[in-house]
Scaffold this motif. Structure first.
Motif, PDB file in Angstrom:
ATOM      1  N   VAL A 298       7.093   0.260  -1.299  1.00 55.78           N
ATOM      2  CA  VAL A 298       7.011   1.210  -2.413  1.00 55.78           C
ATOM      3  C   VAL A 298       8.294   2.026  -2.410  1.00 55.78           C
ATOM      4  O   VAL A 298       8.565   2.749  -1.449  1.00 55.78           O
ATOM      5  N   ASP A 299       9.101   1.847  -3.449  1.00 50.55           N
ATOM      6  CA  ASP A 299      10.425   2.470  -3.503  1.00 50.55           C
ATOM      7  C   ASP A 299      11.232   2.164  -2.241  1.00 50.55           C
ATOM      8  O   ASP A 299      11.915   3.023  -1.682  1.00 50.55           O
TER       9      ASP A 299
ATOM     10  N   LYS B 221      -3.757  -3.017  -3.459  1.00 43.41           N
ATOM     11  CA  LYS B 221      -5.152  -2.714  -3.748  1.00 43.41           C
ATOM     12  C   LYS B 221      -5.404  -1.224  -3.976  1.00 43.41           C
ATOM     13  O   LYS B 221      -6.468  -0.854  -4.490  1.00 43.41           O
ATOM     14  N   ASN B 222      -4.450  -0.382  -3.616  1.00 45.54           N
ATOM     15  CA  ASN B 222      -4.699   1.051  -3.679  1.00 45.54           C
ATOM     16  C   ASN B 222      -3.870   1.795  -4.730  1.00 45.54           C
ATOM     17  O   ASN B 222      -4.312   2.810  -5.251  1.00 45.54           O
ATOM     18  N   LEU B 223      -2.675   1.327  -5.042  1.00 47.72           N
ATOM     19  CA  LEU B 223      -1.847   2.030  -6.016  1.00 47.72           C
ATOM     20  C   LEU B 223      -2.243   1.652  -7.440  1.00 47.72           C
ATOM     21  O   LEU B 223      -2.531   0.492  -7.731  1.00 47.72           O
TER      22      LEU B 223
ATOM     23  N   ILE C 139       8.006  -7.902  -1.923  1.00 47.53           N
ATOM     24  CA  ILE C 139       7.857  -7.250  -3.225  1.00 47.53           C
ATOM     25  C   ILE C 139       8.159  -5.774  -3.052  1.00 47.53           C
ATOM     26  O   ILE C 139       7.646  -5.134  -2.123  1.00 47.53           O
ATOM     27  N   ASN C 140       9.012  -5.249  -3.922  1.00 50.69           N
ATOM     28  CA  ASN C 140       9.285  -3.814  -3.926  1.00 50.69           C
ATOM     29  C   ASN C 140       8.758  -3.230  -5.227  1.00 50.69           C
ATOM     30  O   ASN C 140       9.131  -3.663  -6.320  1.00 50.69           O
TER      31      ASN C 140
ATOM     32  N   SER D 197       8.658  10.898  -3.745  1.00 55.18           N
ATOM     33  CA  SER D 197       9.904  11.477  -4.238  1.00 55.18           C
ATOM     34  C   SER D 197      11.049  10.735  -3.547  1.00 55.18           C
ATOM     35  O   SER D 197      10.825   9.823  -2.751  1.00 55.18           O
ATOM     36  N   SER D 198      12.262  11.139  -3.833  1.00 59.61           N
ATOM     37  CA  SER D 198      13.404  10.460  -3.225  1.00 59.61           C
ATOM     38  C   SER D 198      13.442  10.638  -1.709  1.00 59.61           C
ATOM     39  O   SER D 198      13.987   9.799  -0.990  1.00 59.61           O
ATOM     40  N   LYS D 199      12.843  11.735  -1.205  1.00 59.20           N
ATOM     41  CA  LYS D 199      12.866  12.003   0.237  1.00 59.20           C
ATOM     42  C   LYS D 199      11.492  11.879   0.893  1.00 59.20           C
ATOM     43  O   LYS D 199      11.406  11.564   2.085  1.00 59.20           O
ATOM     44  N   HIS D 200      10.441  12.159   0.140  1.00 58.69           N
ATOM     45  CA  HIS D 200       9.102  12.223   0.733  1.00 58.69           C
ATOM     46  C   HIS D 200       8.195  11.141   0.157  1.00 58.69           C
ATOM     47  O   HIS D 200       8.282  10.798  -1.025  1.00 58.69           O
ATOM     48  N   GLN D 201       7.312  10.630   1.002  1.00 53.79           N
ATOM     49  CA  GLN D 201       6.230   9.749   0.574  1.00 53.79           C
ATOM     50  C   GLN D 201       4.972  10.218   1.286  1.00 53.79           C
ATOM     51  O   GLN D 201       4.902  10.240   2.509  1.00 53.79           O
TER      52      GLN D 201
END
Length: 915
Positions: free
Chosen positions: A174-175, A189-191, A223-224, A259-263
């Protein structure tokens, strides 16, 4: 079969009433040169989502067949060129032949006005295929998995496993970041699908190849998922709850912020409808404790219908489960990231099981009937963390670690009876209580440094790791044994405590040296130390627990391995070759109480990997390697384990390591122009000094089992996966073939029994290509299992399983959706008592409401015919087995879901923001 034929006839009758045409032409640049891999899309004018799709070949030619008559927008895109749009009414005067279409190169200076809403469904960017999620229609509550099902070249099976251009997807990011774990199903399955902007598919190179730029043949299909910008500025997710008949319930909550820094992500669930909250990998990390898998003193992990893992199979028993977790990652600088993740779970399970088995010896055969009632509670708390610093172009530093704690409480009441010629030989009634706890931790670090450009030394790599685990299994059992032929009765009331501790450390270094054009050698050295302690205490329970010394050994097992190695590599753009040799030198010691046995051994191991890209989308590869499998302390324990009076197990402290030779040949084809994929594979293994149980069946039908080395075991597996669209019918077809063969030796009453097993399986499935308002899919599966025993040919047998399945989904608009699914499993009688047919019919109806369809209400019916059944048939060294268990039956449930996806600029729904 009737359901499959019905679905196919319904779909074909709908499709054949539609009039179709075709579209073809050539894509050229200003110099009249052909542009290969340009994407040609027909879009629906109403919302610009993808209707039909084609790709230009090396001559620039494209062709889209069987397009229903109507009005479309034709979009032609190629990287570095202006996107071409044209209104298209089909059929047209040119009979679909558009001739040459010239694309204009993009200007290097951006114009003052750009089309911000333009999106191209599919683009080929070097080795990456990029899909624009907005070009594919999804329902308001669809997850990413449903979005992937609509992408050309992407296949998703019923269990959620993903293939891209014919290859299995190993990782979903993811990102560009991992989401909870390396399990690709967790994000899909979750997003929610509506959070995704782009889907990128590519081959992820190894850390070494990324750092040095030197291909090493290692890659993972990846996959991204690129999130929409606005979804990175708020919390997204949903909460859901439902209640049904017979007090069935379910609840889910999922919340994410990127975000660009946080997940950041939070997951939570609870239900009593037999849906577990953890994955197969979680199960393998902590397997549920000794008591739940003990079969007469040895541990068995059987991936059957009772396995507590949520990967698509039927779950037996009645399960009440809960799970929850969080994931956090922080990337202050690009490619410099810290992450931590926790995904805990717990469940209780009530299981009633009846087992029928046919057993044989060289001289006779006998029947065993047993039934048991068990209660199990299980909890697991895994924590993973890591730090990856790939920001430096010269060196990479990676740390990965995990820690986990788990506990199992297990109670069981059982009755077993064995008959010979309809005469009762023995009966055992037993009650047991088991408590198991396990704690584990590991830490691994890697350092990679790239050599100087002018140096022959291209890479230096160092790895170090340490693993620790501690488990305590506490068992109390009471049994009554009756042997009428011998006039014997026996009552036992005992306990058995097993404490196991493992410490394992390893260190390795290697370097990559260039010796010529595209030629490299890689010398390496590794060292490993393994220490295991098994402390068993068995005796009579009392206030002070009176242990029986003869049944209570202490085992220490220690070995060390030094392995120098040398690898040769040659890589070109189209071919990769690597081969090498390892020389493994080991020292080992096992001690039982004060008695110590030491030894040493050495092995020469080899490996080979070759891959050739025959042409675009066609690849042939071959792999061979040899390896060593060493026994565990429990397998070395020569003290008899008698917790099951009918199966008395003894290990063997003189066991020799197994040497395994494995080879695999694969061919992969994917035609991007026709969306046809073919995967052929054959792999085999040859094991020397195979560790196997030797059985002696006594006159009272009890068994003494002794672990020993037998000369060999062979295994081979062949597979074929083929899929292609039948465009005229508008369907995708898929055929899967599986062939398995194995042969091994098991000694029964001092006679070598050569056990040969065959299995043949074919699965045919059909699916409607266009996932719009009506979705239809169906298929059939046929399986033959054939097992032969050399010492009793009369016990050789075949059994057949035949199943068919189908799904129909109808979404007339954004508010309503309807689904119906059926699975029918047929078991033929053959060597078992009766033939069985188990039909499972489910239905679901959903209504979406509120602004932006933020809420939905669903009515679900499970097992409408109330025919669900837990049944499993299988074969082992000297017996056939059929088990039947209780299982969840018919219920109806009403559920409500509310989506959380508020971000700045919207005034509807739940407003949650985070700075």
């Amino acid at each position: 079969m009737r359901l499959f034929v019905f679905i196919l006839c319904v779909y074909c009758s709908i499709f054949l009433h539609a009039q179709t045409t075709r579209l073809q032409g050539y894509i050229l640049n200003n110099s009249k040169e052909p542009l290969a891999f340009a994407t040609v899309a027909l879009l629906y004018p109403s919302d610009s989502t993808l209707a039909y799709f084609g790709i230009s070949n090396k001559d620039g030619k494209f062709e889209i067949k069987y397009v229903p008559e109507g009005t479309y927008i034709m979009q032609i895109a190629y990287l570095g060129y202006e996107t071409h749009y044209e209104d298209m009414n089909l059929p047209n005067e040119k009979d679909g032949n558009l001739g040459a279409i010239i694309l204009q190169e993009k200007s290097t200076v951006l114009s003052s006005v750009e089309v911000a809403d333009e999106y191209i469904p599919i683009q080929f960017k070097n080795d990456t295929i990029e899909y624009n999620a907005a070009a594919f229609r999804t329902k308001p509550n669809d997850n990413v998995e449903e979005l992937l099902r609509k992408l050309p070249g992407v296949e998703v099976d019923r269990a959620g496993n993903i293939k891209v251009v014919g290859e299995d997807v190993v990782r979903v990011l993811v990102d560009g970041k991992e989401f909870f774990s390396s399990d690709p199903k967790v994000p899909t399955k979750n997003l929610p699908a509506d959070a995704i902007d782009k889907i990128q598919t590519y081959d992820q190179k190894s850390d070494e190849a990324e750092l040095t730029g030197i291909e090493d043949g290692t890659r993972e299909k990846t996959i991204n998922l690129v999130l929409k910008d606005d979804k990175k500025k708020a919390w997204i997710g949903y909460v859901e709850g439902g209640y049904g008949t017979d007090n069935h319930y379910m609840s889910n909550a999922k919340l994410y912020r990127f975000s660009s820094k946080h997940q950041i992500a939070f997951l939570g669930m609870a239900n009593n409808i037999n849906e577990f909250g953890f994955s197969f990998q979680d199960y393998m990390d902590f397997n549920g404790g000794i008591g739940s898998m003990m079969s007469g003193g040895n541990i068995e992990i059987n991936l059957d219908n009772s396995t507590p893992v949520n990967f698509g199979q039927t779950v037996n028993g009645l399960v009440n489960s809960q799970a929850g977790g969080f994931n956090y990652s922080y990337e202050k600088v690009k490619n410099k990231r810290f992450y931590i993740s926790y995904l805990g779970s717990a469940y209780t399970k009530d299981l009633t099981e009846d087992v029928y088995s046919q057993n044989f010896t060289p001289q006779s055969s006998y029947i065993e009937n047993s039934n048991s009632i068990s209660d199990e509670s299980n909890q697991r708390h895994p924590l993973t963390f890591g730090y990856k610093n790939k920001s430096d172009s010269v060196q990479h530093f990676i740390i990965n670690g995990n820690a986990s704690y788990g506990a199992v409480n297990y109670k069981d009441n059982s009755l077993s009876e064995q008959f010979s010629n309809d005469t009762l030989i023995n009966m055992v009634e037993s009650r047991s209580k088991n408590k198991n706890t396990r704690a584990a931790a590991s830490l691994n670090a890697s350092w990679l440094r790239k050599g100087k450009k002018e140096s022959a030394f291209k890479l230096f790599k160092s790895d170090a790791g340490i693993n620790y685990s501690h488990s305590l299994d506490q068992l109390k059992f009471f049994d009554y044994s009756h042997f009428p032929e011998l006039g014997l009765n026996e009552i036992r009331n005992q306990y058995q405590n097993d404490e196991n501790e493992v410490i394992n450390g390893s260190f390795s270094v290697s370097t990559l040296i260039k010796t010529g054009k595209k030629l490299y050698i890689s010398p390496g050295l590794s060292f490993e130390v393994y220490h295991e302690t098994l402390l068993r205490e068995q005796g009579i329970p009392s206030e002070t627990n009176l242990s029986i010394d003869s049944l209570s050994p202490k085992i220490n097992y220690l070995y060390s391995i030094l392995t120098p190695s040398l690898e040769f590599k040659r890589n070109t753009k189209k071919a990769k070759l690597s081969f090498g040799v390892e020389f493994e030198i080991s020292q080992n010691t096992n001690s039982i109480d004060a008695d110590e046995v030491s030894g040493s051994d050495s092995f020469i191991l080899s490996f080979l990997y070759w891959e050739k890209e025959i042409k675009t989308g066609r690849r042939l590869s071959f792999m061979y390697h040899s390896g060593i499998s060493r026994p565990r302390a429990s397998q070395l324990n020569p003290v008899e384990n008698n917790i099951n009076p009918l199966n008395l197990y003894r290990g063997n402290r003189y066991l020799r390591p197994e040497k395994v030779h494995s080879a695999m040949l694969q061919y992969m084809l994917f035609d991007q122009f026709s969306s046809t994929s073919l995967f052929l594979g054959i792999n085999g293994s040859y094991t020397l000094e195979k560790m196997s149980w030797s059985r002696t069946v006594n006159s009272d039908l009890s068994q003494n089992l002794f672990l020993e080395n037998v000369p060999y075991e062979y295994a081979m597996r062949g597979m074929l996966d083929f899929s292609t669209p039948i465009r005229k019918l508008g369907i995708n077809t898929s055929v899967k073939l599986r062939e398995n063969w194995s042969q091994g030796i098991s000694r029964i009453d001092n006679t070598d029994n050569i056990n040969t097993s065959f299995s043949h399986k074919v699965v045919l499935s059909l699916e409607k290509r266009k996932h719009e308002k009506l979705d239809i899919s169906g298929g059939v599966s046929y399986e033959i299992n054939d097992t032969r025993y050399s010492i009793r040919e009369s016990m050789s047998y075949k059994y057949y399983n035949f199943s068919y399945f189908g799904e129909i989904g109808w979404t007339p608009n954004d508010s309503w959706s309807f689904e119906l699914s059926a699975d029918i499993m047929n078991y033929q009688a053959d060597n078992f008592e009766e033939a069985l047919s188990v039909p499972l019919l489910n239905a679901e109806m959903s209504y979406n409401f509120l602004k932006n369809k933020r809420a939905s209400i669903t009515i679900k019916g499970f097992d409408l015919l109330n025919k669900n059944s837990g049944i499993e048939r299988s074969s082992y060294e000297n017996y056939l087995r059929e088990s039947r268990t209780n299982i969840i039956g018919r219920f109806y449930m009403l559920s409500l879901r509310f989506r959380i996806n508020k971000f700045k600029g919207n005034n509807d729904g739940l407003n949650i923001e985070m700075e």
